[in-house]
Design a protein around this motif. Structure first.
Motif, PDB file in Angstrom:
ATOM      1  N   VAL A 390      10.847   5.753  12.419  1.00 24.34           N
ATOM      2  CA  VAL A 390       9.418   6.066  12.552  1.00 24.34           C
ATOM      3  C   VAL A 390       8.732   6.233  11.186  1.00 24.34           C
ATOM      4  O   VAL A 390       7.514   6.039  11.046  1.00 24.34           O
ATOM      5  N   GLY A 391       9.527   6.540  10.149  1.00 27.84           N
ATOM      6  CA  GLY A 391       8.929   6.750   8.825  1.00 27.84           C
ATOM      7  C   GLY A 391       8.844   5.499   7.974  1.00 27.84           C
ATOM      8  O   GLY A 391       8.307   5.521   6.862  1.00 27.84           O
ATOM      9  N   PHE A 392       9.373   4.382   8.502  1.00 25.19           N
ATOM     10  CA  PHE A 392       9.395   3.141   7.720  1.00 25.19           C
ATOM     11  C   PHE A 392       8.001   2.528   7.588  1.00 25.19           C
ATOM     12  O   PHE A 392       7.292   2.373   8.589  1.00 25.19           O
ATOM     13  N   ALA A 400       3.405   8.655   4.733  1.00 24.88           N
ATOM     14  CA  ALA A 400       2.599   7.757   3.906  1.00 24.88           C
ATOM     15  C   ALA A 400       2.938   7.909   2.420  1.00 24.88           C
ATOM     16  O   ALA A 400       2.842   6.951   1.653  1.00 24.88           O
ATOM     17  N   ALA A 401       3.373   9.095   2.037  1.00 23.78           N
ATOM     18  CA  ALA A 401       3.658   9.347   0.618  1.00 23.78           C
ATOM     19  C   ALA A 401       5.111   9.064   0.260  1.00 23.78           C
ATOM     20  O   ALA A 401       5.543   9.343  -0.850  1.00 23.78           O
ATOM     21  N   HIS A 402       5.885   8.534   1.223  1.00 23.39           N
ATOM     22  CA  HIS A 402       7.314   8.330   0.975  1.00 23.39           C
ATOM     23  C   HIS A 402       7.742   6.915   1.333  1.00 23.39           C
ATOM     24  O   HIS A 402       7.107   6.252   2.138  1.00 23.39           O
ATOM     25  N   ARG A 403       8.829   6.490   0.712  1.00 21.77           N
ATOM     26  CA  ARG A 403       9.414   5.198   1.027  1.00 21.77           C
ATOM     27  C   ARG A 403      10.676   5.417   1.841  1.00 21.77           C
ATOM     28  O   ARG A 403      11.592   6.121   1.382  1.00 21.77           O
ATOM     29  N   LEU A 404      10.739   4.823   3.015  1.00 30.19           N
ATOM     30  CA  LEU A 404      11.946   4.924   3.832  1.00 30.19           C
ATOM     31  C   LEU A 404      12.447   3.530   4.179  1.00 30.19           C
ATOM     32  O   LEU A 404      11.651   2.595   4.362  1.00 30.19           O
ATOM     33  N   SER A 405      13.761   3.400   4.298  1.00 33.18           N
ATOM     34  CA  SER A 405      14.340   2.138   4.758  1.00 33.18           C
ATOM     35  C   SER A 405      14.214   2.089   6.283  1.00 33.18           C
ATOM     36  O   SER A 405      13.979   3.111   6.923  1.00 33.18           O
TER      37      SER A 405
END
Ligand SMILES: [Fe+2]
Ligand SMILES: [Fe+2]
Length: 469
Positions: A390-392, A400-405
């Motif tokens: 869900v965070g990708f 929004a402020a992070h990069r996730l695989s």
């Protein structure tokens, strides 16, 4: 039971003839709508006969007519589901009160905003899809594209009716602005991000109708719960049409998957691009993109607006009545995902504030069902598609402020840059997909990158001449 006046200038079941002022106002909006359709609707085929369904009533026993229509002559109408006797507000502070037939003064601005945001998405998707008619994989698909397009136009009519009928002068201004904002316009874009992304090819179209029209389903389903009865009845009927848009997406992706499996078996390789197919890795990247931008449409994990809309009885939850709780949620809480101290975590939030997240969860569960169906076909070649974390690739909310695989690992910017070409469509993917987009106009013929549908439209054969002339 409301009687439909289908021969009126604007077909409707809201007794437009009984309100001359409103009728005149909408009849003066109508030519501007047609102008917009000609200018920003499908770029071709406006003079062709298209085998379309047209809403003519709202009843159980059938509500649509099928027949050949030239799109500019489509009978866009205003149809509200029949009223429910003694309907009551089902949630929030007004739970149990009779529903409202006029806009309560204190909720006017909030209700107008809800109608405008929903309404804006409808013409936006028509604009996004306008060039696709030049490259349809078959006449069957071309017709389905146009069906979706004319119905999004009708959904705009539904929202414009509410604005004109219930929101006075402000509503009329908002209705005008629906035709002034344009998808992707630098100066005056559509309101929501996903509706400013281009839909450049048919693979994107199928994923858009699967994921983004499904956001529409969940928004409409929660507005159907509204204590403002005309909004509820409008959304109730829109959902009937919306179901078909998601069918187009689910079966469209399903047919691409089927063809991919066939080509993989035939050539005994994963690398089916050179054989005119779309390989599984590319399908996964397109899925990742459309799913993640659609997740953003639900908004931030916690939201004061969402809490206020619910407490006020304006926007409920998906299938509110089926939920086993007090339907007020004042003391309830739930966890929402967050990033804390460099790790994925959860935090406790008031259930009222977290309603966007609750709706997103329901949406994700619904998305998963189609993926499982596609995977039954992919099992033959030991392949699968998966919904990313869900965070990708999120642009809204906590992530929004992070990069996730896609598998949910927090990444540095460098790791993201290195990995992104495996996760989101690359220029190369887009060029390959584009190279396959060649319009097929012979009845019954299909482009080589997707399988034929199992049945035609409305009991017509698959090789019916769905678009002619
Ligand atoms: Fe719609
Ligand atoms: Fe739709």
């Amino acid at each position: 039971m409301t009687v439909a006046d289908i021969d009126a200038t604007i077909p409707n079941n809201v007794d437009l003839a009984g309100d001359r002022r409103l009728q005149r106002a909408l009849e003066s909006w109508q030519p501007r709508f047609i102008e917009w359709w000609m200018e920003l609707g499908p770029v071709a085929f406006q003079d062709n006969d298209v085998y379309l369904r047209t809403a003519i009533a709202v009843g159980q026993e059938g509500w649509a007519n099928f027949g050949y229509v030239k799109m500019p002559d489509y009978r866009w109408g205003i149809f509200l589901a029949d009223p429910e006797a003694d309907r009551r507000v089902g949630f929030g502070d007004h739970r149990g009160d009779p529903v409202w037939q006029e806009v309560p003064g204190e909720y006017r601005a909030d209700l107008r905003r809800l109608v405008v945001v929903q309404g804006d998405t409808e013409p936006a998707s028509v604009e996004q899809q306008r060039a696709l008619c030049l490259t349809a994989p078959s006449l069957y698909d071309l017709r389905n594209l146009f069906q979706v397009n004319v119905e999004e136009g009708r959904h705009l009519w539904a929202m414009v009716y509410l604005l004109h009928r219930y929101f006075g002068r402000d509503g009329r201004d908002e209705a005008d602005e629906m035709l002034e904002r344009h998808s992707g316009d630098q100066d005056n874009p559509r309101i929501l991000g996903a509706f400013n992304e281009p839909t450049p090819d048919w693979l994107s179209f199928f994923f858009f109708t699967y994921f983004t029209d499904r956001d529409g389903k969940f928004q409409l389903a929660s507005l159907r719960e509204s204590g403002f009865d005309p909004l509820s009845r409008t959304c109730d009927f829109m959902l009937k049409e919306e179901a078909y848009h998601m069918f187009v997406g689910a079966t469209g992706v399903g047919r691409v998957v089927q063809r991919t499996v066939e080509l993989m078996k035939e050539h005994d390789t994963d690398d089916i691009g050179p054989h005119g197919g779309i390989d599984l890795a590319t399908l996964q990247r397109y899925l990742n993109f459309h799913y993640s931008v659609s997740l953003d449409l639900f908004g931030a994990e916690t939201s004061t607006n969402a809490a206020n809309y619910y407490a006020a009885g304006l926007k409920g939850r998906f299938q509110e009545a089926k939920r086993d709780d007090d339907h007020r949620l004042q003391s309830a809480s739930r966890t929402v995902p967050c990033v804390a101290g460099g790790h994925l975590a959860e935090r406790e939030a008031p259930a009222l504030a977290a309603l966007n997240e609750t709706l997103r969860d329901d949406y994700i569960a619904d998305c998963q069902k189609g993926v499982e169906r596609w995977n039954r076909a992919l099992a033959e070649v030991d392949g699968e598609l998966v919904l990313p974390h869900v965070g990708f690739n999120r642009g809204v909310g906590e992530f929004a402020a992070h990069r996730l695989s896609p598998d949910g690992r927090l990444l540095t910017d460098d790791e993201w840059s290195t990995g992104v070409s495996a996760w989101l469509p690359t220029d190369e993917d887009r060029a390959h997909v584009e190279s396959l987009m060649v319009g097929v106009s012979e009845p019954g013929k299909m482009a080589g990158w997707m399988a034929a549908p199992s049945t035609g439209i409305h009991q017509k054969p698959v090789d019916y001449e769905y678009v002619r002339g």
